[in-house]
Design an enzyme around this catalytic site. Structure first.
Site, short mmCIF file in Angstrom:
data_model
loop_
_atom_site.label_atom_id
_atom_site.label_comp_id
_atom_site.label_asym_id
_atom_site.label_seq_id
_atom_site.Cartn_x
_atom_site.Cartn_y
_atom_site.Cartn_z
N GLU A 135 0.80 -1.24 0.00
CA GLU A 135 0.00 0.00 0.00
C GLU A 135 0.83 1.28 0.00
O GLU A 135 0.69 2.12 0.89
CB GLU A 135 -0.98 -0.01 1.20
CG GLU A 135 -1.94 -1.18 1.16
CD GLU A 135 -2.84 -1.28 2.39
OE1 GLU A 135 -2.80 -0.38 3.24
OE2 GLU A 135 -3.58 -2.27 2.50
N GLU A 248 -6.50 -10.53 -0.99
CA GLU A 248 -7.33 -10.22 0.18
C GLU A 248 -8.80 -10.06 -0.22
O GLU A 248 -9.49 -9.14 0.24
CB GLU A 248 -6.85 -8.92 0.87
CG GLU A 248 -5.38 -8.92 1.23
CD GLU A 248 -4.91 -7.65 1.95
OE1 GLU A 248 -5.75 -6.85 2.40
OE2 GLU A 248 -3.68 -7.46 2.04
#
Ligand code: 9MR
Length: 349
Positions: A135, A248
Site C-alpha cells: 500500500e 485479500e
C-alpha cells in the site's frame, strides 16, 4: 480433502485457493476444518506484522506465525507471508522513537533492514510468496507513491526497492510481491493501476527482485465491479514477467447489524457473490494468476465493521460458518474452469 472443496477444484488447474487466518482460532474445530478442508495457501491476517512480532524492541513473539506455518505444513498448504514494509501496524516503540527523535533516519533504516532479515530468515524456505511492500500508492488521479507515507517521508522512495533486495538476500527462493488495493479494475480511472504498472516496469529494469503483484480485491457492492478490467490489468502486470495474485478478496455491503450481518438491500445478496465470481474469473483468465486468497472466511471475524460503519457480510461464510452463495459461486466457477466448457455442435442452420 473433498473433491468438491475449493482447494481440490482449484488444484485441477494448478491454482491455489487461500485465506487469511487468525492462527489461534485454529483451536476451534469448525474453523480449523474449513481452513484445512477448503484452502491450499494461508496468510496470517496480522501475526507476521512488525507490531505483533516485535512488540517491545528486541523481544519477539513468533507464536502466531509459527503456529500457522506449522499448521500449513501439516495440511499440505503453502504460506503467503504478510507483510514486511507497511505504514500501518508498526510497533509503538518504533513510531514513538521516530516521533521524539530518539530514532534517527539512519537508525530507522538499520532497524528495518534488521527486521526484514530476521523475519524472512526465520521462515526461509517455508514461505511461498512474501508481501514485501504494501500500500504505497495514493488513491488520487494521477496516483503516485505517497510522499507522506511513514517510510517514504523518512527514507525516500528507494526504501521500497531496498526492502525487496533485503528479502531476496534472506530467502532467494521466495516469490516477492508488491501488494496493494484498487490496482486491478476496482478504480474507475485505473489511475492507480497505471502508476503501479509504470513503477514496476522501472523497478524491474533496475534489476529489483520483484516476482509478483498482489491485488487485494477489497470490493463494496455499492460501487459495482467487472472482472474484465481486472483481467486486463493483471495481464499488463504479467506482461512484465510477473506472477499475479488476488490476495485479500472480500465484498462488503450494508448490513442490519454487526452481529447478524443481514444485508439491508436484498439485491446485495446477489451482487456480493457475483462480484466474488467476477474477481475469480478475472484471475482464472490468466495462467500467471497463481493464487486467489480471501481475507478471512467467516463474517463473524470481520475487519469491515471497524473500518466501514454499517457494513459487513464481506466473506463467503456467514456468522455461523455456514457457506453463503458466494462460496457456491467460487465453487461453481472453479468446477467450470476445471472441466472447460464443452464444444458446441449443430448450432448452424
Ligand atoms: O485484517 C486485518 C485487521 O485485523 C487489522 O485490524 C487491520 C489493521 O490495519 O489490518 C487488516 O488487514 C489489512 C491488510 O493487512 C492490508 N490490507 C488491508 C487489510 C484490511 O484492513
Amino acid at each position: 480433502v473433498a473433491p468438491d472443496s475449493l482447494r481440490a477444484l482449484a488444484a485441477n488447474i494448478g491454482l491455489r485457493m487461500g485465506t487469511a487466518v487468525i492462527p489461534f482460532d485454529l483451536d476451534h474445530p469448525d474453523y480449523q476444518a474449513i481452513v484445512a478442508g477448503q484452502f491450499s495457501v494461508v496468510t496470517p491476517g496480522n501475526e507476521m506484522k512488525w507490531q505483533v512480532v516485535e512488540p517491545t524492541q528486541g523481544t519477539f513473539d513468533w507464536s502466531g506465525a509459527d503456529r500457522l506455518v506449522a499448521f500449513a505444513e501439516q495440511h499440505g498448504q503453502l504460506v503467503r507471508g504478510h507483510t514486511l514494509l507497511w505504514h500501518s501496524q508498526l510497533p509503538a516503540w518504533l513510531t514513538s522513537g521516530v516521533d521524539n527523535g530518539t530514532i534517527s533516519n539512519a537508525q530507522l533504516r538499520d532497524l528495518l533492514h534488521q527486521h526484514i532479515i530476521t523475519e524472512v530468515s526465520r521462515y526461509k524456505g517455508r514461505i511461498w510468496q512474501w508481501d514485501v511492500a504494501n500500500e504505497f500508492f495514493t488513491d488520487s488521479n494521477p496516483s503516485t507513491i505517497n510522499p507522506n507515507d511513514f517510510w517514504v517521508s523518512h527514507l525516500g522512495t528507494g526504501v521500497i526497492a531496498d526492502a525487496f533486495r533485503w528479502a531476496h538476500q534472506a530467502d532467494p527462493h521466495a516469490l516477492l510481491f508488491y501488494n496493494d488495493y484498487n490496482i486491478a479494475g476496482e478504480d474507475g480511472t485505473n489511475a492507480k493501476s497505471d502508476a503501479v504498472f509504470a513503477w514496476l516496469r522501472q523497478m524491474l529494469a533496475q534489476g529489483v527482485p520483484i516476482n509478483g503483484v498482489g491485488d487485494q480485491g477489497h470490493l463494496d457492492t455499492q460501487y459495482g465491479f467487472s472482472g474484465t478490467q481486472m483481467t486486463q490489468d493483471l495481464q499488463r502486470y504479467a506482461s512484465l514477467g510477473l506472477k499475479v495474485a488476488i490476495t485479500e478478496a472480500d465484498v462488503r455491503t450494508f448490513v442490519n447489524n454487526a452481529t447478524d450481518q443481514v444485508p439491508t438491500d436484498h439485491l446485495a445478496t446477489f451482487a456480493q457473490p457475483d462480484e466474488f465470481g467476477q474477481m475469480l474469473k478475472g484471475c482464472l483468465a490468466l495462467r500467471q494468476c497463481i493464487s486467489f486468497t480471501v481475507w478471512g472466511f467467516g463474517d463473524a471475524d470481520s475487519w469491515v465493521p471497524g473500518f466501514f460503519t454499517g457494513e459487513g457480510y464481506e466473506t463467503i461464510y456467514d456468522v455461523n460458518l455456514q457457506p453463503k452463495p458466494a462460496y457456491t459461486e467460487l465453487q461453481q466457477e472453479l468446477a467450470l474452469a476445471g472441466s472447460g466448457a464443452p464444444h458446441r455442435t449443430g448450432g448452424g442452420f
